[in-house]
Design an enzyme around this catalytic site. Structure first.
Site, PDB file in Angstrom:
ATOM      1  N   GLN A  80       0.857  -1.205  -0.055  1.00  0.00           N
ATOM      2  CA  GLN A  80       0.003  -0.027   0.036  1.00  0.00           C
ATOM      3  C   GLN A  80       0.792   1.370   0.034  1.00  0.00           C
ATOM      4  OE1 GLN A  80      -3.320  -0.576  -0.082  1.00  0.00           O
ATOM      5  NE2 GLN A  80      -3.482   1.716  -0.295  1.00  0.00           N
ATOM      6  N   PHE A  81       1.384   1.663  -1.041  1.00  0.00           N
ATOM      7  CA  PHE A  81       2.116   2.843  -1.240  1.00  0.00           C
ATOM      8  C   PHE A  81       1.548   3.947  -0.891  1.00  0.00           C
ATOM      9  CE2 PHE A  81       0.274   3.242  -5.433  1.00  0.00           C
ATOM     10  CZ  PHE A  81       0.368   4.500  -5.741  1.00  0.00           C
ATOM     11  N   THR A  82       0.314   4.168  -0.941  1.00  0.00           N
ATOM     12  CA  THR A  82      -0.423   5.298  -0.434  1.00  0.00           C
ATOM     13  C   THR A  82      -0.452   5.718   0.883  1.00  0.00           C
ATOM     14  OG1 THR A  82      -2.478   4.238  -0.297  1.00  0.00           O
ATOM     15  CG2 THR A  82      -2.034   5.036  -2.498  1.00  0.00           C
TER      16      THR A  82
END
Length: 142
Positions: A80-82
């Site tokens: 989950q790079f966000t």
């Protein structure tokens, strides 16, 4: 490295029409990797998520007494790079703090592998790195 840990009754990841990862009771981890993360950060986080006491002890009747590993439950890891988004300027999020995709994939895979080494590979499930994933879960707790 940032991890959002959620206690779940069940969780799954679907890509297209295919379920690529699913678990029963355990924890769902949303895993964000920073461009500054180190192997030491990964080791710390792997031990932390397996040991953090978010489950009750039926023997002692106490809350927050056991970790996912203690009670033999499952772990679903979702990249989950966000989690490294910055939204302080304008209306478009900035993801420059997140590790680049190629390095991040290797780091995420190593994190999942380390969880399996510390616990049991059969208890660890994942999504599909970089894919458009639909994550479903049934929350367990407050």
């Amino acid at each position: 490295m940032r991890v959002v840990l959620q206690r779940v009754l069940q969780a799954s990841v679907t890509v297209g029409d295919k379920v690529v990862g699913e678990i029963g009771p355990g924890v769902c981890l949303l895993v964000g990797i920073s461009r500054d993360d180190t192997p030491e950060d990964m080791e710390y986080m792997a031990k932390k998520v397996l040991g953090i006491r978010v489950f009750d002890s039926s023997e002692k009747g106490s809350m927050w007494a056991k970790g996912v590993q203690d009670v033999g439950l499952e772990v679903l890891c979702v990249s989950q790079f966000t989690l490294y988004a910055k939204s302080t300027k304008g209306s478009k999020p900035d993801f420059h703090e997140a590790m680049k995709a190629g390095e991040s994939r290797q780091y995420f895979d190593a994190f999942v592998q380390r969880l399996g080494q510390l616990y049991s590979p059969a208890k660890i499930a994942t999504g599909e790195f970089g894919a458009m994933m639909r994550v479903s879960l049934v929350n367990d707790g407050p």
